[in-house]
Design an enzyme around this catalytic site. Structure first.
Site: not given
Length: 342
Positions: A54, A59, A85, A237-240, A243
């Site tokens: 993706d 990006y 996208k 990971f919800n933006s990290g 993590a």
């Protein structure tokens, strides 16, 4: 879980690998990535069996698309799924600076929002050129919604609805130029609104159905299941923060979020399971979720994600998290066949 396991989308005949690769980091999100690092990561992903990629024009201001195309162009086209996208057109702009929008070394193209009929078709064609491919499998409408656009939200929705953005996507799908389309967003409300106007095949939902938060279970995931709108989980990971980087929704995590993460981590440690492994595997238990696509900045990170994804997790961990109130009681759990019902 196996990296080569695939799930059929409700419509269109497209099957998605249950784990893919989010390619925003290859555009230099927050940290510079050299061309050699990017190609080594993508080659390593392919060798490890990853077949879903993706990307987006945004990006790295086209950098990610170019790198992904360089890596995939010589691969057998029928073996992989590529998603990109629409919603931003990238125009040459010499004023682009390192660090713009968080990209360490963006290319000299400035993004401009445009969700209209002509812009969607132009964006699709531009992405084909950058990727160097004859076809794209999935187009996601990128960052539509109030969180991104604020007071201009209705302006951009009008482009999609009245300005023909959705119509362009439907025509591309009907003609076979793409196999599926949906939204690529961070907010549940935008998906619910879009489903009033278009039959979405799959939606990339970043950060809103994770081990940390499951508010989107109802009404969103319930309606997606009824309407055949499969979910691809981005930002598992919800933006990290899940993590270990302390970030939530692209900012420093507030104390309440950090406290909840600590609770999740404590129970995972009791079962000797990395929190990251639980975060990657949890969303896929929901029947509407077709794939999970963590980002990979380098080969080591990619390999670590795949190792977490393959980590055996005992049923007792999921049940303990639910009993502690850390997982919504309505959320399906990835239990073994012999485990209790979800």
């Amino acid at each position: 879980m196996n990296v080569d396991q695939r799930i059929n989308l409700p419509r269109g005949g497209l099957s998605l690998p249950c784990i893919g690769m989010g390619c925003a980091p290859l555009g230099g999100l927050y940290h510079a990535v050299t061309e050699a690092q990017a190609q080594a990561t993508l080659e390593g992903a392919w060798d490890a069996g990853v077949r879903f990629y993706d990307t987006a024009p945004y990006y790295g201001y086209t950098l990610s698309e170019r790198r992904v195309g360089n890596a995939l162009r010589q691969r057998p086209r029928h073996e992989f799924v590529i998603a990109t996208k629409v919603g931003r057109l990238l125009r040459a702009d010499a004023s682009v600076q390192p660090g713009d929008d968080g990209f360490a070394a963006p290319l000299p193209f400035r993004p401009h929002y445009d969700y209209s009929y002509d812009a969607v078709l132009r964006s699709h064609e531009d992405s084909l050129q950058r990727l160097g491919l004859a076809s794209i499998d999935i187009l996601f409408v990128h960052d539509i919604g109030r969180v991104t656009h604020g007071e201009n939200d209705d302006v951009y929705w009008r482009q999609l609805i009245d300005g023909g953005g959705f119509r362009a996507l439907e025509e591309l799908r009907a003609s076979g130029q793409i196999k599926a389309f949906g939204l690529g967003v961070n907010e549940s409300a935008a998906v619910l609104r879009a489903m009033e106007y278009a039959d979405l095949d799959c939606t990339l939902l970043a950060g809103r159905y994770t081990l940390l938060e499951q508010e989107s279970l109802s009404p969103l995931l319930d309606l997606c299941e009824q309407r055949g709108n499969a979910i691809v989980i981005g930002g598992p990971f919800n933006s990290g923060v899940l993590a270990g980087n302390g970030k939530f929704n692209y900012a420093d995590a507030p104390p309440a979020v950090l406290a909840r993460v600590a609770q999740l981590d404590a129970i995972c440690r009791e079962f000797k399971v990395p929190l990251q492994a639980a975060a990657l595997q949890f969303p896929l238990a929901h029947p509407v979720v077709a794939s999970c696509i963590p980002g990979g900045q380098d080969l080591a990170q990619l390999r670590q994600n795949l190792a977490w994804f393959a980590t055996p997790i005992p049923d007792g961990l999921w049940l303990a998290l639910r009993d502690a109130g850390l997982i919504d009681a309505r959320a399906p759990l990835p239990l073994s066949v012999s485990g209790e019902g979800a």
